[in-house]
Design a protein around this motif. Structure first.
Motif, PDB file in Angstrom:
ATOM      1  N   THR A   1       0.802  -1.219   0.000  1.00 38.99           N
ATOM      2  CA  THR A   1       0.000   0.000   0.000  1.00 38.99           C
ATOM      3  C   THR A   1       0.836   1.271   0.000  1.00 38.99           C
ATOM      4  N   GLY A   2       2.111   1.168   0.346  1.00 34.65           N
ATOM      5  CA  GLY A   2       2.940   2.361   0.458  1.00 34.65           C
ATOM      6  C   GLY A   2       2.763   3.088   1.778  1.00 34.65           C
ATOM      7  N   ALA A   3       1.917   2.573   2.663  1.00 34.66           N
ATOM      8  CA  ALA A   3       1.674   3.208   3.959  1.00 34.66           C
ATOM      9  C   ALA A   3       2.839   2.933   4.907  1.00 34.66           C
ATOM     10  N   PRO A   4       3.002   3.774   5.956  1.00 31.45           N
ATOM     11  CA  PRO A   4       4.090   3.546   6.915  1.00 31.45           C
ATOM     12  C   PRO A   4       3.926   2.217   7.637  1.00 31.45           C
ATOM     13  N   GLY A   5       5.058   1.567   7.895  1.00 31.13           N
ATOM     14  CA  GLY A   5       5.069   0.334   8.665  1.00 31.13           C
ATOM     15  C   GLY A   5       5.461   0.608  10.099  1.00 31.13           C
ATOM     16  N   ASN A   6       6.189  -0.329  10.703  1.00 33.92           N
ATOM     17  CA  ASN A   6       6.605  -0.171  12.096  1.00 33.92           C
ATOM     18  C   ASN A   6       7.526   1.032  12.231  1.00 33.92           C
ATOM     19  N   LYS A   7       7.282   1.801  13.285  1.00 31.22           N
ATOM     20  CA  LYS A   7       8.100   2.992  13.540  1.00 31.22           C
ATOM     21  C   LYS A   7       9.368   2.582  14.270  1.00 31.22           C
ATOM     22  N   THR A   8      10.517   2.825  13.653  1.00 33.21           N
ATOM     23  CA  THR A   8      11.810   2.500  14.255  1.00 33.21           C
ATOM     24  C   THR A   8      12.274   3.600  15.186  1.00 33.21           C
ATOM     25  N   LEU A   9      12.036   4.851  14.774  1.00 37.85           N
ATOM     26  CA  LEU A   9      12.494   5.998  15.569  1.00 37.85           C
ATOM     27  C   LEU A   9      11.366   7.013  15.642  1.00 37.85           C
ATOM     28  N   THR A  10      11.145   7.550  16.835  1.00 35.72           N
ATOM     29  CA  THR A  10      10.130   8.582  17.058  1.00 35.72           C
ATOM     30  C   THR A  10      10.793   9.760  17.752  1.00 35.72           C
ATOM     31  N   ALA A  11      10.541  10.963  17.239  1.00 36.01           N
ATOM     32  CA  ALA A  11      11.123  12.161  17.838  1.00 36.01           C
ATOM     33  C   ALA A  11      10.044  13.226  17.989  1.00 36.01           C
ATOM     34  N   ASN A  12       9.996  13.834  19.159  1.00 38.53           N
ATOM     35  CA  ASN A  12       9.112  14.963  19.413  1.00 38.53           C
ATOM     36  C   ASN A  12       9.953  16.221  19.339  1.00 38.53           C
TER      37      ASN A  12
ATOM     38  N   ALA B   1       9.138  19.258  19.702  1.00 36.86           N
ATOM     39  CA  ALA B   1       8.805  20.292  20.687  1.00 36.86           C
ATOM     40  C   ALA B   1       9.541  20.073  21.996  1.00 36.86           C
ATOM     41  N   THR B   2       9.639  18.813  22.438  1.00 33.83           N
ATOM     42  CA  THR B   2      10.290  18.511  23.720  1.00 33.83           C
ATOM     43  C   THR B   2      11.729  18.042  23.550  1.00 33.83           C
ATOM     44  N   GLY B   3      12.121  17.700  22.309  1.00 33.49           N
ATOM     45  CA  GLY B   3      13.482  17.231  22.084  1.00 33.49           C
ATOM     46  C   GLY B   3      13.725  15.819  22.570  1.00 33.49           C
ATOM     47  N   THR B   4      12.670  15.018  22.660  1.00 37.67           N
ATOM     48  CA  THR B   4      12.809  13.643  23.126  1.00 37.67           C
ATOM     49  C   THR B   4      12.776  12.681  21.944  1.00 37.67           C
ATOM     50  N   VAL B   5      13.523  11.579  22.070  1.00 31.98           N
ATOM     51  CA  VAL B   5      13.656  10.596  20.998  1.00 31.98           C
ATOM     52  C   VAL B   5      13.395   9.208  21.562  1.00 31.98           C
ATOM     53  N   GLY B   6      12.646   8.428  20.795  1.00 34.26           N
ATOM     54  CA  GLY B   6      12.401   7.051  21.176  1.00 34.26           C
ATOM     55  C   GLY B   6      12.858   6.098  20.089  1.00 34.26           C
ATOM     56  N   ILE B   7      13.542   5.028  20.466  1.00 34.92           N
ATOM     57  CA  ILE B   7      13.974   3.986  19.530  1.00 34.92           C
ATOM     58  C   ILE B   7      13.274   2.701  19.945  1.00 34.92           C
ATOM     59  N   GLY B   8      12.464   2.182  19.029  1.00 39.01           N
ATOM     60  CA  GLY B   8      11.694   0.983  19.332  1.00 39.01           C
ATOM     61  C   GLY B   8      10.480   1.243  20.188  1.00 39.01           C
ATOM     62  N   THR B   9      10.142   2.510  20.398  1.00 39.87           N
ATOM     63  CA  THR B   9       8.962   2.861  21.181  1.00 39.87           C
ATOM     64  C   THR B   9       8.404   4.185  20.693  1.00 39.87           C
ATOM     65  N   GLU B  10       7.078   4.309  20.703  1.00 36.82           N
ATOM     66  CA  GLU B  10       6.423   5.562  20.366  1.00 36.82           C
ATOM     67  C   GLU B  10       6.019   6.334  21.611  1.00 36.82           C
ATOM     68  N   THR B  11       6.125   5.707  22.776  1.00 30.67           N
ATOM     69  CA  THR B  11       5.745   6.344  24.034  1.00 30.67           C
ATOM     70  C   THR B  11       6.938   7.114  24.572  1.00 30.67           C
ATOM     71  N   LEU B  12       6.868   8.433  24.485  1.00 30.06           N
ATOM     72  CA  LEU B  12       7.973   9.280  24.917  1.00 30.06           C
ATOM     73  C   LEU B  12       7.665   9.894  26.278  1.00 30.06           C
ATOM     74  N   ASP B  13       8.719  10.099  27.049  1.00 28.76           N
ATOM     75  CA  ASP B  13       8.607  10.707  28.365  1.00 28.76           C
ATOM     76  C   ASP B  13       9.450  11.977  28.351  1.00 28.76           C
ATOM     77  N   PRO B  14       8.845  13.157  28.547  1.00 29.65           N
ATOM     78  CA  PRO B  14       9.627  14.397  28.491  1.00 29.65           C
ATOM     79  C   PRO B  14      10.729  14.480  29.532  1.00 29.65           C
ATOM     80  N   ALA B  15      10.684  13.603  30.549  1.00 22.27           N
ATOM     81  CA  ALA B  15      11.747  13.611  31.561  1.00 22.27           C
ATOM     82  C   ALA B  15      13.024  12.966  31.049  1.00 22.27           C
ATOM     83  N   PHE B  16      12.943  12.252  29.923  1.00 23.67           N
ATOM     84  CA  PHE B  16      14.112  11.563  29.377  1.00 23.67           C
ATOM     85  C   PHE B  16      14.298  11.976  27.914  1.00 23.67           C
ATOM     86  N   LYS B  17      15.497  12.319  27.557  1.00 23.73           N
ATOM     87  CA  LYS B  17      15.786  12.728  26.190  1.00 23.73           C
ATOM     88  C   LYS B  17      15.827  11.546  25.223  1.00 23.73           C
TER      89      LYS B  17
END
Length: 320
Positions: free
Chosen positions: A189-200, A202-218
């Motif tokens: 379909t060309g749609a996005p698959g599993n997210k490898t990296l997530t970055a917010n 606004a808060t400067g937080t990055v997640g690898i292997g997770t989409e749940t970010l915590d602003p207390a951790f970069k």
């Protein structure tokens, strides 16, 4: 033999005699229809004011000027219109190409009077605006002295949510005012698959292997990390243990604490570690603190052993 004076004579004669005039030579002819006032070149019965059957050439230095409300050219097979091309005076004099019978019908190419081009877009707001899929086989090169260049997704007024990929001083920037994802792609379909990296952004937080970010951790990583070296910056190193005013608990006090709490003083319990995790920087500093305390305990024990050995030596001499 010069053809044009004869041609003019024949056309004039045809008009004056109110009959169709026809000039033929080797199967070619020019027709002037007195009833419809249509002119045909290479065609016997013209249905338009000028109808040409064959190649047409306008010599250099000359122009073809057409004045009308809507100026258009129609390209078609007999009875089957293929393309229309011309100027739509009723729509800001835009130049249009479409596959309909009139200007503005099924338009797929538009050019405005100020040089903006739209493909699939009837009102382009940029030098080139494309509404639809594109395929480019070679490189796309951006050459611009301003700071606004590159690839942009979103509104053209920069006020709504948008994303941009751009070059600044030889550095590549991926910019967005929301979340940035690096993901796989669904090949069907060309749609996005599993997210490898997530970055917010606004808060400067990055997640690898997770989409749940915590602003207390970069950086949050769901998985194992392998590295040759990790440097952790600690505000207060554990060398304070060696200061003269540091309180080194007596071993009896440490023993009592261990019997009651089942863990060393200053070290989190097992339940606390399960709940809050292992803070690498803080815990490494605490472990270093305990190593330095053990060193001080060993120094004290060595002194006590030396004193006991001297006392034992003195007792041996008295016994002898």
């Amino acid at each position: 033999m010069k053809k044009f004076p004869i041609l003019i004579l024949l056309l004039t004669f045809g008009v004056l005699s109110n009959v169709d005039a026809q000039w033929t030579e080797a199967g070619n002819y020019v027709t002037l229809s007195s009833s419809s006032k249509n002119v045909g070149i290479g065609i016997a019965a013209p249905t338009y004011k000028l109808e040409v059957n064959g190649p047409t050439k306008i010599f250099g230095g000359q122009e073809l000027q057409i004045d009308n409300a809507d100026i258009s050219f129609l390209f078609h097979d007999p009875g089957d219109i293929i393309y229309s091309m011309g100027v739509d005076v009723s729509d800001s004099r835009k130049f249009k190409i479409g596959n309909g019978a009139g200007i503005g019908d099924n338009t797929f190419f538009t050019m405005t009077t100020d040089g903006k081009i739209g493909i699939g877009e009837s009102s382009p707001n940029a030098k080139l605006e494309v509404n639809g899929n594109q395929r480019i086989t070679n490189e796309i090169r951006f050459k611009n002295t301003t700071t606004l260049k590159g690839l942009v997704w979103g509104a053209s007024n920069w006020t709504a949510t948008y994303s941009r990929v751009d070059d600044y001083g030889g550095n590549l920037y991926v910019m967005t005012d929301d979340y940035f994802y690096l993901a796989g792609i669904n090949s069907s379909t060309g749609a996005p698959g599993n997210k490898t990296l997530t970055a917010n952004t606004a808060t400067g937080t990055v997640g690898i292997g997770t989409e749940t970010l915590d602003p207390a951790f970069k950086l949050l990583v769901n998985g194992k990390i392998k590295a040759e070296e990790i440097q952790v910056v600690v505000d207060v190193p554990a060398d304070y243990v060696f200061e003269d005013n540091y309180y080194l608990k007596p071993l009896a006090e440490v023993e009592a604490y261990i019997k009651e709490k089942h863990h060393l003083p200053g070290i989190p319990s097992a339940d606390e570690i399960k709940e809050q995790g292992w803070q690498v920087g803080e815990m490494n500093n605490k472990l270093l603190e305990k190593v330095e305390e053990l060193t001080l305990y060993m120094i004290e024990l060595k002194k006590e052993n030396e004193e006991m050995r001297q006392e034992i030596d003195q007792l041996k001499k008295k016994i002898k």
